[in-house]
Design a protein around this motif. Structure first.
Motif, PDB file in Angstrom:
ATOM      1  N   ARG A   1       0.832  -1.214   0.000  1.00 60.86           N
ATOM      2  CA  ARG A   1       0.000   0.000   0.000  1.00 60.86           C
ATOM      3  C   ARG A   1       0.863   1.259   0.000  1.00 60.86           C
TER       4      ARG A   1
ATOM      5  N   ASN B   1     -10.592  -6.781   9.205  1.00 61.79           N
ATOM      6  CA  ASN B   1     -11.652  -6.073   8.501  1.00 61.79           C
ATOM      7  C   ASN B   1     -12.495  -7.116   7.770  1.00 61.79           C
TER       8      ASN B   1
ATOM      9  N   ASP C   1     -15.392 -10.851   2.131  1.00 67.97           N
ATOM     10  CA  ASP C   1     -13.976 -10.583   1.849  1.00 67.97           C
ATOM     11  C   ASP C   1     -13.378 -10.071   3.135  1.00 67.97           C
TER      12      ASP C   1
HETATM   13  N1  SER Z   1     -10.520  -5.843   1.273  1.00 68.35           N
HETATM   14  C1  SER Z   1     -10.572  -5.531   2.660  1.00 68.35           C
HETATM   15  C2  SER Z   1      -9.353  -4.776   3.142  1.00 68.35           C
HETATM   16  O1  SER Z   1      -8.410  -4.666   2.430  1.00 68.35           O
HETATM   17  C3  SER Z   1     -10.710  -6.792   3.453  1.00 68.35           C
HETATM   18  O2  SER Z   1      -9.843  -7.754   2.949  1.00 68.35           O
HETATM   19  O3  SER Z   1      -9.347  -4.293   4.230  1.00 68.35           O
END
Ligand code: SER
Length: 601
Positions: free
Chosen positions: A77, A205, A228
């Motif tokens: 990221r 999450n 997800d």
């Molecule tokens: N896509 C969500 C995140 O990146 C959960 O995997 O937080």
């Protein structure tokens, strides 16, 4: 629990619950709308809409993945890069995730999350609190405002025994996605656990993918709703190993030790060490997945982190260069999970880039030796010509740099900006510039009107280019004067005359239809989530404006184009006038340049 035990437990937990174990996909995704893999769901994105998980053969499992999957995904990221150095942010990290495509939904997903974190035979950690989505916490004009309160999740957490004060309602932070311009998205519930310093850390999450957000921000119910989830391995290790930062976990300790051993002069502060440890992993994994240093896109991300690493390495020469020692540890610890980590190869790619950059640094250092005194103007010159950062000049300048302060250096920086503005002023006949954003320049009211029209036209052209040539088109630079707009973008070949004509036609169609141009101001992180186009290299402030071009009278969800931008723009596209492309040419490998103008009104 060691991080390897955590990996095993996680996969085992979900395997026992009927999930197929999917290997991590590459950090460079097969999806032109995003640069890097930022989450585990990236490789499964099509399973929520067009791909059938029961019949489609998964490329690395070699058979269909089925309705449920579990993975440990390499992720990167750039959005967190400035926070690296605190206790919980990283560029590269591993994400533990479980997924369902039309299989189980909220009830099971929350129960799994609860059981895996709190269960005695699993992580056995106390949950500090959880969050659920509530539109009352969402700003009035936000595209998520119409999504209802997630009462179901609230009730599920209550039934699992969580007291109400531990179930917090939250807004845009608990709505996830989509990655890129469009895709699956939905409300989430997050699990927080305290670390050894007593700080609650977001651990997991859990996303309920219910919607597909289209390019115009419209929310369409998903054909295959699903689950997800994402949980950072490093953060989970931090709370499980009862330490106060991810850098004290077994995933980082060996790297921190290399830094400490090499740092004989004790010059590296803690934050620098953490940044170097993070970047060493990021560099290694990016190179292993085929990224090479360059000036664009993923190559630029890699170059940036290599240079930041090398400056610190250079400043603190230990017994031998740090990187190679750290790489050795990385390959030792991660090689069993990621076969693509080849020590020799990574060392070669890194080594070449380091050599080039060190040459620049050294030329700069000779210059540094030659100047009698390193005051702010001299330091700035070294920065401008050789990329020597303030810290390097201050550090290596020794006695000569005694008077140099960061404040004076920054003042010099500002002054230089003003001088370059003044230079442009001269070009414009000395009557003073009404506008100079760096990209847009105008000397009179007349000129201001013209560049404003050209500026909106540039946004339309950008969107039209993406529609005609594909989403890999990205802005690389632009320059707007009263004579023309000049726009550089990434694209691999010369455009055909038909393509050029199509772009012109698309822009003129929007001009004729007299679309509205409007903007919304919002925090950068939120703006990034809207999928608005932005100039990747630019450094944006914390609050940004997103400009939308929407059909007359329609609102943001129906926008045809959306882009990060400071303005100025016309109010209606009809003001632009007829748009004409003057020239299309190559300026560098993979970069095209377009010149265009609008007819005088
Ligand atoms: N896509 C969500 C995140 O990146 C959960 O995997 O937080």
């Amino acid at each position: 629990m060691t991080s390897n035990e955590i990996r095993e437990k996680f996969l085992q937990y979900f395997k026992e619950r009927d999930h197929t174990i999917a290997p991590s996909s590459s950090l460079v995704p097969d999806d032109p709308s995003v640069l890097l893999t930022t989450a585990g769901m990236q490789q499964f994105k099509p399973y929520y809409s067009e791909l059938n998980p029961i019949t489609t053969v998964h490329p690395s499992i070699k058979k269909p993945v089925g309705k449920n999957a579990v993975s440990i995904q390499k992720s990167f990221r750039t959005s967190d890069i400035d926070e690296v150095g605190d206790e919980s942010h990283l560029t590269f990290f591993e994400m533990l995730g479980n997924f369902s495509f039309g299989g189980y939904f909220k009830k099971e997903a929350i129960r799994y999350g609860f059981e895996f974190i709190a269960g005695k035979e699993w992580m056995h950690l106390p949950i500090e609190y959880v969050t659920v989505f509530d539109p009352d916490k969402v700003p009035a004009d936000d595209w998520r405002k119409s999504v209802p309160f997630d009462r179901e999740s609230y009730e599920i957490w209550k039934r699992l025994g969580l007291p109400e004060e531990k179930i917090r309602k939250d807004g845009v932070d608990v709505f996830w996605g989509p990655t890129g311009n469009e895709g699956p998205c939905g409300p989430t519930t997050e699990i927080y656990v305290k670390n050894a310093n007593g700080t609650p850390v977001e651990i997991w999450n859990i996303v309920f993918n219910e919607f597909y957000r289209g390019k115009g921000m419209e929310l369409i119910p998903l054909k295959v709703p699903g689950i997800d989830t994402g949980m950072g391995l490093e953060r989970l290790a931090m709370v499980s190993q009862k330490v106060g930062s991810i850098f004290e976990t077994d995933l980082f300790l060996p790297l921190m030790q290399v830094l400490e051993l090499n740092d004989r002069t004790n010059k590296l502060n803690q934050r620098t060490k953490r940044i170097m440890a993070d970047h060493a992993r990021g560099i290694s994994f990016l190179i292993a997945d085929g990224v090479r240093p360059s000036n664009k896109e993923t190559g630029y991300v890699l170059r940036r982190i290599i240079r930041r690493f090398v400056v610190n390495e250079y400043l603190n020469k230990g017994i031998q260069p740090y990187f190679e020692r750290m790489l050795h540890v990385i390959v030792e610890n991660y090689g069993q999970f990621y076969a693509e980590l080849s020590e020799d190869f990574i060392e070669t790619v890194f080594g070449e880039e380091r050599m080039k950059f060190v040459k620049t640094i050294e030329t700069g250092l000779r210059e540094l030796d030659a100047v009698p005194m390193l005051d702010a103007p001299a330091a700035f010159k070294l920065f401008e010509s050789f990329g020597l950062p303030y810290e390097v000049v201050k550090e290596l300048g020794g006695e000569k740099a005694r008077v140099l302060t960061r404040e004076a250096f920054e003042k010099e920086f500002e002054k230089h900006r003003e001088v370059s503005r003044a230079g442009v002023e001269k070009k414009f006949g000395g009557h003073g510039l009404l506008l100079d954003t760096g990209e847009i320049k105008a000397g009179s009211k007349e000129e201001l009107k013209k560049v404003t029209r050209l500026h909106t036209a540039t946004h339309l052209m950008h969107q039209a280019l993406r529609e005609v040539l594909g989403a890999e088109v990205r802005q690389m630079g632009s320059d707007i004067t009263p004579e023309r707009t000049r726009f550089d973008f990434s694209f691999g070949r010369k455009m055909t005359p038909e393509e050029i004509k199509k772009v012109e036609e698309k822009v003129n169609k929007i001009v004729k239809a007299d679309y509205d141009v409007r903007f919304r101001e919002m925090p950068k992180a939120e703006a990034e989530k809207t999928g608005a186009l932005h100039f990747f290299k630019a450094k944006y402030p914390e609050r940004v404006k997103v400009y939308y071009v929407t059909p007359k009278g329609k609102d943001v969800p129906e926008a045809w184009s959306k882009e990060f931008c400071g303005g100025p723009h016309v109010m209606h596209t009809g003001e632009i006038g007829h748009f004409k492309i003057l020239k299309e040419e190559g300026v560098a490998s993979g970069v095209r340049r377009m010149r265009a103008n609008v007819e005088s009104s």
